[in-house]
Enzyme design. Structure first.
Site, mmCIF file in Angstrom:
data_model
loop_
_atom_site.group_PDB
_atom_site.id
_atom_site.type_symbol
_atom_site.label_atom_id
_atom_site.label_comp_id
_atom_site.label_asym_id
_atom_site.label_seq_id
_atom_site.Cartn_x
_atom_site.Cartn_y
_atom_site.Cartn_z
ATOM 1 N N HIS A 37 0.839 -1.207 0.000
ATOM 2 C CA HIS A 37 0.000 0.000 0.000
ATOM 3 C C HIS A 37 0.873 1.257 0.000
ATOM 4 C CE1 HIS A 37 -2.836 -2.851 2.178
ATOM 5 N NE2 HIS A 37 -3.589 -2.432 1.178
ATOM 6 N N ASP A 151 -3.811 -7.671 -7.295
ATOM 7 C CA ASP A 151 -5.226 -7.938 -7.575
ATOM 8 C C ASP A 151 -5.450 -7.687 -9.064
ATOM 9 O OD1 ASP A 151 -6.355 -8.472 -4.839
ATOM 10 O OD2 ASP A 151 -5.376 -6.555 -4.499
HETATM 11 O O1 PAF Z 1 -8.091 -3.927 -3.038
HETATM 12 C C1 PAF Z 1 -8.730 -3.548 -2.035
HETATM 13 O O2 PAF Z 1 -8.178 -3.341 -0.959
HETATM 14 C C2 PAF Z 1 -10.223 -3.328 -2.143
HETATM 15 O O3 PAF Z 1 -10.800 -4.254 -2.988
HETATM 16 C C3 PAF Z 1 -10.594 -1.894 -2.576
HETATM 17 C C4 PAF Z 1 -10.114 -1.572 -3.957
HETATM 18 C C5 PAF Z 1 -10.015 -0.905 -1.576
HETATM 19 C C6 PAF Z 1 -12.112 -1.744 -2.554
HETATM 20 O O4 PAF Z 1 -12.646 -1.998 -1.301
#
Ligand code: PAF
Length: 288
Positions: A37, A151
């Protein structure tokens, strides 16, 4: 850095920051932040003058209620990490009622994109992701939004959603961040036992090795070999391994079916479900 919890506070804050042509970069998250992140937020901060991170565990994307309950909620630690590691301006940490004052009944049609892999094994998941991301985009109105390539299918769905809704936001996919041993960073890694965590790098090790296997093997035999190798690890079970066209996400039967081949995997390590992916080739970009 400020933390806001309501839509009104967010809008007031953004109105005061979005001046003089400043661009807004946005990283939506569900919290339990890790360096994957942080790399997204750092990229956002490098490219924009105003930066927003949302932390919201979205109930509509969980098809398994147990998973929703167990999802770590660590706002305090997350905000300390963001403050220390980035120059983000606003953390938006809303309640469920702020995001969904009314139940969201919208249904998206992503054609075949969400009929495979995660979409097949987690019915309704991507509809929930599209609901929350479109809602967050509506509130934050970012110029650019950043998502991790871990993802892989989610990224494709979000690009498609932005296209369908004609939203004025640029979507940037960022490379997977891995631990030194190759394990893709994920909030779910925290739920692995010490022993599982030591052994989970087998996933990336096998995917990496399969880039060699592909040179002399069919798609089908590479898939089987990957599954077999990982299933041999006690307590690990592959839910799916698919080799797909990186744009349409549809499975390929032969290496010549596409110029962009990506392998996507979901593995249960005990009761923790991890996903990862590897690009075999992308002839539109490079040959790595
Ligand atoms: O990837 C994630 O953490 C979630 O799917 C997101 C994009 C924040 C949506 O809740």
């Amino acid at each position: 850095m400020v933390i806001v919890h309501t839509v009104k506070e967010l809008c007031d804050m953004l109105n005061s920051l979005r001046v003089d042509g400043r661009t807004v970069g946005f990283v939506p998250t569900m919290g339990a932040l890790h360096y994957g992140h942080i790399s997204l937020v750092k990229q956002s901060c490098m490219e924009n003058q105003v930066n927003v991170v949302s932390i919201f565990v979205n109930p509509t994307q969980f098809n398994d209620q147990n998973d929703l309950i167990k999802y770590p909620r660590t706002l305090e630690c997350d905000s300390v990490m963001l403050e220390k590691e980035t120059s983000v301006d606003v953390i938006f940490a809303p309640s469920v009622e702020e995001i969904y004052p009314e139940p969201d009944t919208r249904t998206f049609d992503f054609g075949m994109l969400d009929k495979v892999m995660e979409g097949k094994f987690r019915p309704g998941h991507f509809n929930g992701v599209a609901q929350v991301v479109s809602r967050l985009f509506e509130l934050v109105k970012p110029d650019v939004a950043y998502f991790g390539e871990k993802d892989f299918q989610q990224l494709a769905i979000i690009r498609e959603m932005v296209k369908q809704l004609n939203l004025p936001v640029k979507i940037k996919g960022m490379p997977i961040i891995r631990d030194a041993n190759g394990l893709a960073m994920s909030s779910r890694n925290e739920r692995l036992s010490e022993d599982e965590r030591k052994r989970a790098p087998i996933i990336y090790k096998t995917l990496s090795a399969s880039k060699d296997w592909m040179k002399q093997n069919t798609v089908e035999s590479v898939i089987n070999k990957v599954i077999e190798e990982i299933n041999n690890e006690p307590g690990f079970e592959v839910e799916y391994y698919e080799i797909v066209d990186g744009n349409t996400l549809q499975p390929i039967n032969s290496w010549t079916d596409t110029d962009y081949a990506v392998g996507c995997i979901a593995v249960f390590c005990g009761d923790v479900r991890l996903i990862d992916n590897i690009t075999y080739f992308n002839n539109n970009e490079d040959f790595s």
